[in-house]
Enzyme design. Structure first.
Site, PDB file in Angstrom:
ATOM      1  N   LYS A   1       0.845  -1.203   0.000  1.00  0.00           N
ATOM      2  CA  LYS A   1       0.000   0.000   0.000  1.00  0.00           C
ATOM      3  C   LYS A   1       0.880   1.253   0.000  1.00  0.00           C
ATOM      4  O   LYS A   1       2.105   1.170   0.254  1.00  0.00           O
ATOM      5  CB  LYS A   1      -0.902  -0.009   1.242  1.00  0.00           C
ATOM      6  CG  LYS A   1      -0.133   0.036   2.562  1.00  0.00           C
ATOM      7  CD  LYS A   1      -1.048  -0.231   3.753  1.00  0.00           C
ATOM      8  CE  LYS A   1      -0.240  -0.214   5.048  1.00  0.00           C
ATOM      9  NZ  LYS A   1      -1.067  -0.603   6.208  1.00  0.00           N
TER      10      LYS A   1
ATOM     11  N   ARG B   1     -10.570   0.166  15.040  1.00  0.00           N
ATOM     12  CA  ARG B   1     -10.653   0.736  13.676  1.00  0.00           C
ATOM     13  C   ARG B   1     -11.771   0.011  12.932  1.00  0.00           C
ATOM     14  O   ARG B   1     -12.915   0.075  13.379  1.00  0.00           O
ATOM     15  CB  ARG B   1      -9.290   0.622  12.987  1.00  0.00           C
ATOM     16  CG  ARG B   1      -8.203   1.331  13.797  1.00  0.00           C
ATOM     17  CD  ARG B   1      -6.911   1.652  13.059  1.00  0.00           C
ATOM     18  NE  ARG B   1      -6.432   0.676  12.092  1.00  0.00           N
ATOM     19  CZ  ARG B   1      -5.193   0.673  11.588  1.00  0.00           C
ATOM     20  NH1 ARG B   1      -4.315   1.585  11.985  1.00  0.00           N
ATOM     21  NH2 ARG B   1      -4.818  -0.224  10.701  1.00  0.00           N
TER      22      ARG B   1
ATOM     23  N   TYR C   1      15.530  30.135   7.320  1.00  0.00           N
ATOM     24  CA  TYR C   1      14.461  30.929   7.937  1.00  0.00           C
ATOM     25  C   TYR C   1      14.550  30.951   9.455  1.00  0.00           C
ATOM     26  O   TYR C   1      14.745  29.922  10.091  1.00  0.00           O
ATOM     27  CB  TYR C   1      13.100  30.340   7.557  1.00  0.00           C
ATOM     28  CG  TYR C   1      12.789  30.369   6.085  1.00  0.00           C
ATOM     29  CD1 TYR C   1      12.854  31.558   5.354  1.00  0.00           C
ATOM     30  CD2 TYR C   1      12.409  29.210   5.427  1.00  0.00           C
ATOM     31  CE1 TYR C   1      12.543  31.571   4.003  1.00  0.00           C
ATOM     32  CE2 TYR C   1      12.091  29.215   4.079  1.00  0.00           C
ATOM     33  CZ  TYR C   1      12.167  30.400   3.372  1.00  0.00           C
ATOM     34  OH  TYR C   1      11.864  30.420   2.041  1.00  0.00           O
TER      35      TYR C   1
ATOM     36  N   MET D   1      10.971  24.090   2.048  1.00  0.00           N
ATOM     37  CA  MET D   1      10.170  23.253   1.159  1.00  0.00           C
ATOM     38  C   MET D   1      11.031  22.475   0.158  1.00  0.00           C
ATOM     39  O   MET D   1      10.774  21.311  -0.121  1.00  0.00           O
ATOM     40  CB  MET D   1       9.157  24.125   0.403  1.00  0.00           C
ATOM     41  CG  MET D   1       8.184  23.323  -0.440  1.00  0.00           C
ATOM     42  SD  MET D   1       7.016  24.356  -1.329  1.00  0.00           S
ATOM     43  CE  MET D   1       6.048  25.043   0.000  1.00  0.00           C
TER      44      MET D   1
END
Ligand SMILES: *Cc1c(COP(=O)(O)O)cnc(C)c1O
Length: 381
Positions: free
Chosen positions: A39, A136, A266, A314
């Protein structure tokens, strides 16, 4: 290094021989059938190449979450049994049936929908899932007998074929998993009492398959271990005889010599302590490098080990390499096989307060996947 000069800025080398080795090794270890879980694009490794390698290593069956993932395997020509177990309310059971995708069934309604999707004389293969404590999906214990009785009826009239009965464990503790396993055995007995006795009882994923032998039953659903990573932080891949299949690499895009006090990235969360060299690495959180690991994630450049300096952005991050000889074009290894000198995915997981599963699975679409068959070079083609 040859082979890397013209390579793309972001690449994940996928060692399919490692996947094959891992499955073969795990099969020997667990002494039962393996459902290789592919998956989420094979945990970021590429579902089709992972599936092919896992089957070559002896997996009997493939597991995915969504029907769409199963159909993508079929579209790629994979004919092995595939089971999909997580369905949206409008999931396309007809397409699944048409492509011989087995369905995990978690409710009476899903069972009816599966039977309705059967075409002609071929029944739909199902695995009935019982809830044993994870909270679940899975059939409610109080509904279980009714669902099984209906499954027995549908099997008799040729609409479905019950391939398996299964559940999933919480990995909370050995005791919790043993309690869930005991509930599972009761459910299996209840199913048999109403005429449902499939060949495959399965409950263990990688963690239980390795840590709780009595949970291995007729088959185990192995995901993370197939990719050579450990399901628990207290054991390494090497401890388990596994080879990490993914190596995440980039290339130094720029270097700059800066004076003491220079701020980096940053927010200036890092400042150069002394005159130093900064190397720019063009891979960032858009590519799955977790921003949470800012100031902490490990990298290897030219055989030297360094730490991300300042914030991961990013598209890029910076490494303060001191006075090391680092040049534009040098290869940067974020993670791979630690026995070959790379940081491990588990170290990145630590640095980002997460698990190795998330580190490999979130590697993004800008990262070029390159299949390699020899983990030692990784230069690939
Ligand atoms: C993802 C998943 C697995 C595989 O788990 P690993 O811990 O990666 O081995 C097995 N079973 C189910 C139901 C899953 O969702």
């Amino acid at each position: 290094m040859s082979g890397s000069t013209h390579a793309s800025m972001r690449r994940a080398l996928i060692d399919v021989a490692a996947i094959e080795h891992n499955v073969r090794h795990l099969r020997r270890l667990v002494q039962t059938e393996v459902i290789a879980v592919v998956k989420a694009d094979g945990y970021g490794h590429g579902a089709v190449r992972a599936a092919e390698a896992a089957l070559a290593g002896g997996a009997a069956r493939l597991g995915v979450a969504d029907i769409d993932e199963a159909l993508a395997l079929r579209a790629a020509g994979i004919t092995a049994p595939v089971v999909a177990w997580l369905h949206a309310p409008d999931a396309d059971f007809r397409a699944a049936a048409a492509h011989r995708v087995e369905l995990g069934i978690s409710s009476f309604a899903q069972l009816e929908a599966a039977a309705a999707a059967a075409t002609g004389e071929s029944p739909v293969g199902v695995h009935l899932k019982v809830e044993t404590g994870l909270g679940r999906n899975g059939v409610e214990p109080r509904e279980w007998r009714r669902v099984c009785a209906e499954a027995a009826r549908l099997e008799r009239i040729g609409r479905i074929r019950v391939v398996g009965v299964f559940s999933h464990l919480s990995n909370t503790s050995i005791d919790d998993d043993r309690a869930a396993l005991a509930r599972f055995h009761e459910a299996v007995a209840d199913a048999a009492a109403v005429g449902v006795s499939p060949r495959l009882r399965h409950i263990a994923a990688s963690h239980a398959a390795l840590a709780l032998p009595e949970s291995r039953l007729d088959c185990v659903r192995l995901g993370i271990a197939v990719y050579g990573l450990s399901p628990t932080p207290d054991r390494t891949s090497a401890d388990l005889g596994l080879r990490p299949a993914m190596t995440l690499r980039s290339t130094v895009a720029a270097v700059r010599r800066v004076p003491a006090g220079q701020g980096v990235s940053y927010g200036y969360t890092h400042r150069a302590a002394a005159e130093t060299t900064l190397a720019l690495v063009p891979i960032g959180y858009a590519d799955g490098v977790p921003r949470q690991a800012s100031g902490r994630g490990p990298v290897v450049i030219g055989g030297g080990r360094f730490t991300v300096a300042g914030r991961i952005a990013m598209d890029q991050f910076v490494v303060d390499v001191g006075d090391a000889e680092v040049s534009v074009g040098d290869e940067v290894v974020l993670f791979g096989d630690p026995t070959l000198g790379a940081p491990s995915a588990a170290e990145w997981a630590d640095a980002a307060d997460t698990i190795d599963y998330e580190i490999v699975t979130r590697v993004g679409p800008r990262v070029r996947r390159i299949t390699v068959t020899d983990e030692a070079t990784g230069d690939g083609s």
